[in-house]
Motif scaffolding. Structure first.
Motif, mmCIF file in Angstrom:
data_model
loop_
_atom_site.group_PDB
_atom_site.id
_atom_site.type_symbol
_atom_site.label_atom_id
_atom_site.label_comp_id
_atom_site.label_asym_id
_atom_site.label_seq_id
_atom_site.Cartn_x
_atom_site.Cartn_y
_atom_site.Cartn_z
ATOM 1 N N GLY A 35 0.778 -1.231 0.000
ATOM 2 C CA GLY A 35 0.000 0.000 0.000
ATOM 3 C C GLY A 35 0.806 1.276 0.000
ATOM 4 N N SER A 36 2.083 1.193 -0.159
ATOM 5 C CA SER A 36 2.925 2.384 -0.160
ATOM 6 C C SER A 36 2.849 3.088 -1.513
ATOM 7 C CB SER A 36 4.377 1.973 0.131
ATOM 8 O OG SER A 36 5.217 3.083 0.108
ATOM 9 N N ALA A 37 2.995 4.393 -1.506
ATOM 10 C CA ALA A 37 3.035 5.162 -2.749
ATOM 11 C C ALA A 37 4.367 4.915 -3.438
ATOM 12 C CB ALA A 37 2.863 6.641 -2.463
ATOM 13 N N LEU A 38 4.401 5.102 -4.753
ATOM 14 C CA LEU A 38 5.599 4.788 -5.516
ATOM 15 C C LEU A 38 6.823 5.594 -5.079
ATOM 16 C CD1 LEU A 38 6.978 3.233 -7.748
ATOM 17 C CD2 LEU A 38 6.160 4.925 -9.361
ATOM 18 N N PRO A 39 6.763 6.923 -4.943
ATOM 19 C CA PRO A 39 7.961 7.639 -4.502
ATOM 20 C C PRO A 39 8.446 7.195 -3.125
ATOM 21 C CG PRO A 39 6.389 9.186 -5.437
ATOM 22 C CD PRO A 39 5.697 7.870 -5.320
#
Length: 160
Positions: free
Chosen positions: A37-41
């Motif tokens: 669930g982490s954002a790409l950056p």
């Protein structure tokens, strides 16, 4: 919590340089972080920070650049090969807004498939290259231990 001296990129390879990171492993790490669930950056920055070495620094730089609104090309400029594989796998998804997880897993599978093909080709080439030296070693032994006693036995039986 981080333990000193532990981690993927902490050891030194030949000549004191950081060892090369497997591109498929790096793609799987990023896919796992994105699946959580982490954002790409943020994923790039965290994986890069824990990976260490030149590949980790390139991932941290790419994640920071993308997080600050930089261009995709600027984020992946001068990236080492394993980090560049992550950037190449994510490029289409970043520009089109597609989910990056399947792209990363497909890229990791492609890297592994290409590696297996190279290993099979090298193994086949090795078998061909070993045929002549092994033949030159075993042929005299076969002749001396197998054929010469038979010929001498036949010759003594014929009265020579």
């Amino acid at each position: 919590m981080r333990w000193p001296g532990r981690g993927v990129g902490r050891g030194l390879g030949r000549g004191g340089a950081a060892p090369a990171v497997d591109a498929a492993f790096l793609l799987d790490l990023c896919a796992g972080a994105l699946a959580a669930g982490s954002a790409l950056p943020r994923t790039l920055a965290v994986v890069g920070r824990h990976l260490g070495g030149p590949d980790g620094a390139a991932l941290v730089r790419a994640g920071s650049t993308l997080g600050l609104g930089g261009s995709w090309a600027a984020a992946w400029a001068d990236a080492p090969p394993a980090a560049a594989a992550v950037g190449a796998a994510l490029a289409t998804g970043w520009e089109a807004g597609a989910s990056p997880g399947p792209q990363l897993r497909a890229a990791a599978d492609r890297v592994r498939r290409d590696r297996r093909a190279r290993v099979r080709t090298a193994a086949g080439s090795l078998a061909v290259r070993l045929t002549l030296p092994l033949g030159l070693c075993f042929l005299p032994a076969f002749a001396l231990l197998g054929l010469v006693p038979v010929v001498l036995g036949l010759a003594s039986g014929l009265g020579w």
